[in-house]
Design a protein around this motif. Sequence first.
Motif, PDB file in Angstrom:
ATOM      1  N   VAL A   1      -8.497  15.341   1.988  1.00 17.15           N
ATOM      2  CA  VAL A   1      -7.661  16.478   2.366  1.00 17.15           C
ATOM      3  C   VAL A   1      -7.260  17.216   1.096  1.00 17.15           C
ATOM      4  CG1 VAL A   1      -5.511  17.193   3.473  1.00 17.15           C
ATOM      5  CG2 VAL A   1      -6.788  15.227   4.368  1.00 17.15           C
ATOM      6  N   VAL A   2      -7.468  18.521   1.091  1.00 14.72           N
ATOM      7  CA  VAL A   2      -7.160  19.343  -0.074  1.00 14.72           C
ATOM      8  C   VAL A   2      -5.935  20.202   0.246  1.00 14.72           C
ATOM      9  CG1 VAL A   2      -8.112  20.994  -1.756  1.00 14.72           C
ATOM     10  CG2 VAL A   2      -9.616  19.356  -0.621  1.00 14.72           C
TER      11      VAL A   2
ATOM     12  N   PRO B   1      -2.776  14.951   7.644  1.00 13.60           N
ATOM     13  CA  PRO B   1      -2.413  13.710   8.336  1.00 13.60           C
ATOM     14  C   PRO B   1      -1.031  13.221   7.894  1.00 13.60           C
ATOM     15  CG  PRO B   1      -4.622  13.577   7.368  1.00 13.60           C
ATOM     16  CD  PRO B   1      -3.974  14.803   6.809  1.00 13.60           C
ATOM     17  N   ASP B   2      -0.443  12.353   8.694  1.00 21.42           N
ATOM     18  CA  ASP B   2       0.885  11.829   8.371  1.00 21.42           C
ATOM     19  C   ASP B   2       0.858  10.876   7.184  1.00 21.42           C
ATOM     20  OD1 ASP B   2       2.037  13.241  10.464  1.00 21.42           O
ATOM     21  OD2 ASP B   2       1.723  11.599  11.891  1.00 21.42           O
ATOM     22  N   ASP B   3      -0.252  10.160   7.008  1.00 21.73           N
ATOM     23  CA  ASP B   3      -0.319   9.113   5.988  1.00 21.73           C
ATOM     24  C   ASP B   3      -1.299   9.493   4.878  1.00 21.73           C
ATOM     25  OD1 ASP B   3      -2.441   8.996   7.694  1.00 21.73           O
ATOM     26  OD2 ASP B   3      -2.547   6.808   7.783  1.00 21.73           O
ATOM     27  N   LEU B   4      -0.969  10.529   4.138  1.00 20.94           N
ATOM     28  CA  LEU B   4      -1.828  10.964   3.037  1.00 20.94           C
ATOM     29  C   LEU B   4      -1.817   9.939   1.899  1.00 20.94           C
ATOM     30  CD1 LEU B   4      -0.977  14.761   2.784  1.00 20.94           C
ATOM     31  CD2 LEU B   4      -3.240  13.780   3.226  1.00 20.94           C
ATOM     32  N   PRO B   5      -2.961   9.685   1.289  1.00 22.04           N
ATOM     33  CA  PRO B   5      -2.980   8.813   0.121  1.00 22.04           C
ATOM     34  C   PRO B   5      -2.085   9.373  -0.982  1.00 22.04           C
ATOM     35  CG  PRO B   5      -5.202   9.280   0.901  1.00 22.04           C
ATOM     36  CD  PRO B   5      -4.290  10.198   1.634  1.00 22.04           C
ATOM     37  N   ARG B   6      -1.308   8.506  -1.590  1.00 22.64           N
ATOM     38  CA  ARG B   6      -0.406   8.877  -2.680  1.00 22.64           C
ATOM     39  C   ARG B   6       0.589   9.963  -2.271  1.00 22.64           C
ATOM     40  NH1 ARG B   6      -2.893   6.290  -7.199  1.00 22.64           N
ATOM     41  NH2 ARG B   6      -4.980   5.617  -6.554  1.00 22.64           N
ATOM     42  N   ASP B   7       0.761  10.092  -0.950  1.00 18.66           N
ATOM     43  CA  ASP B   7       1.757  11.001  -0.382  1.00 18.66           C
ATOM     44  C   ASP B   7       1.513  12.476  -0.685  1.00 18.66           C
ATOM     45  OD1 ASP B   7       3.262   8.916   0.792  1.00 18.66           O
ATOM     46  OD2 ASP B   7       4.199   8.501  -1.153  1.00 18.66           O
ATOM     47  N   ARG B   8       0.262  12.826  -0.925  1.00 22.82           N
ATOM     48  CA  ARG B   8      -0.033  14.243  -1.139  1.00 22.82           C
ATOM     49  C   ARG B   8      -1.527  14.482  -0.924  1.00 22.82           C
ATOM     50  NH1 ARG B   8      -2.727  15.503  -5.845  1.00 22.82           N
ATOM     51  NH2 ARG B   8      -2.671  14.004  -7.585  1.00 22.82           N
TER      52      ARG B   8
ATOM     53  N   ASP C   1     -10.148  11.446  -3.249  1.00 23.24           N
ATOM     54  CA  ASP C   1      -9.444  11.150  -1.998  1.00 23.24           C
ATOM     55  C   ASP C   1      -8.199  10.303  -2.190  1.00 23.24           C
ATOM     56  OD1 ASP C   1     -10.465   8.656  -2.590  1.00 23.24           O
ATOM     57  OD2 ASP C   1     -11.765   8.529  -0.840  1.00 23.24           O
ATOM     58  N   GLY C   2      -7.807  10.046  -3.426  1.00 23.82           N
ATOM     59  CA  GLY C   2      -6.586   9.288  -3.680  1.00 23.82           C
ATOM     60  C   GLY C   2      -6.654   7.821  -3.300  1.00 23.82           C
TER      61      GLY C   2
END
Length: 245
Positions: free
Chosen positions: A192-193, A200-207, A237-238
């Motif tokens: 996700v950019v 999404p609600d659960d983004l890697p590293r919260d961003r 992708d974090g």
Amino acid sequence: MITPNLDGRVALVTGSSKGVGRELLLSLADCGADVAVHYHSSKDVAEDVADTARTHDVEAITVNGDVTDPNEVDDLFGTIEAELGSVDVLVNNVGPFAPDHWEDISFDRWNAVLNGNINGTYLCSKRALPEMRASGFGRIVNIGYASAEKGLISPKNAPYFMAKASVLMFTRMLAADTQDDGVTVNAISPYVVENSDVFPDDLPRDRPAEFEDMAQALRFFVDDDSDYLSGVNVEVDGGWLPEKV
């Protein structure tokens, strides 16, 4: 920050009038590359990007064309070669998607997603390669999607996932086929950019990935000292694990 010296190089980023493509092109201009801003329908926006690129003391032009049409691809490359010189750095960024259930996607839209992602990458790479081979230098960077090479698939957006898997297969094949030519072929695959439509609600590293995260990977690949790195796919992708898509 990785800052390759691209003075005297010419770069084309497809779909660079907005979004990720715009930021990747401006990153290359910041490194000294003369740039071609490619657009399909957003002429005024593309001209603004070219004006911004020129603030980095480089040449910048706009080029129009459908990257899935061989004749239009030939014409846009011809324009770049006439005005800037042959393309040294090609970023295949055009990648339409269809975030609907596969049964709700029309045949025309299904084809457009496959065509834009796969055939656009194929046609632009094929057109750029002869001059890259002749000069003994070339950098092709394709935009994939995180975990596509692991078989990521979903009933929603299915043709996009299928197309990006094909793009990564093409990347690996072309890397093998150009290993004696001074050309490298690699891929950058985001999840996700920051300009994505839905987070999404659960983004890697919260961003989400920032444009700069993408640009860092691109600058790494186009550097002269990265000439042994080919066929590589960097997932920006974090650390995302696609347990749910």
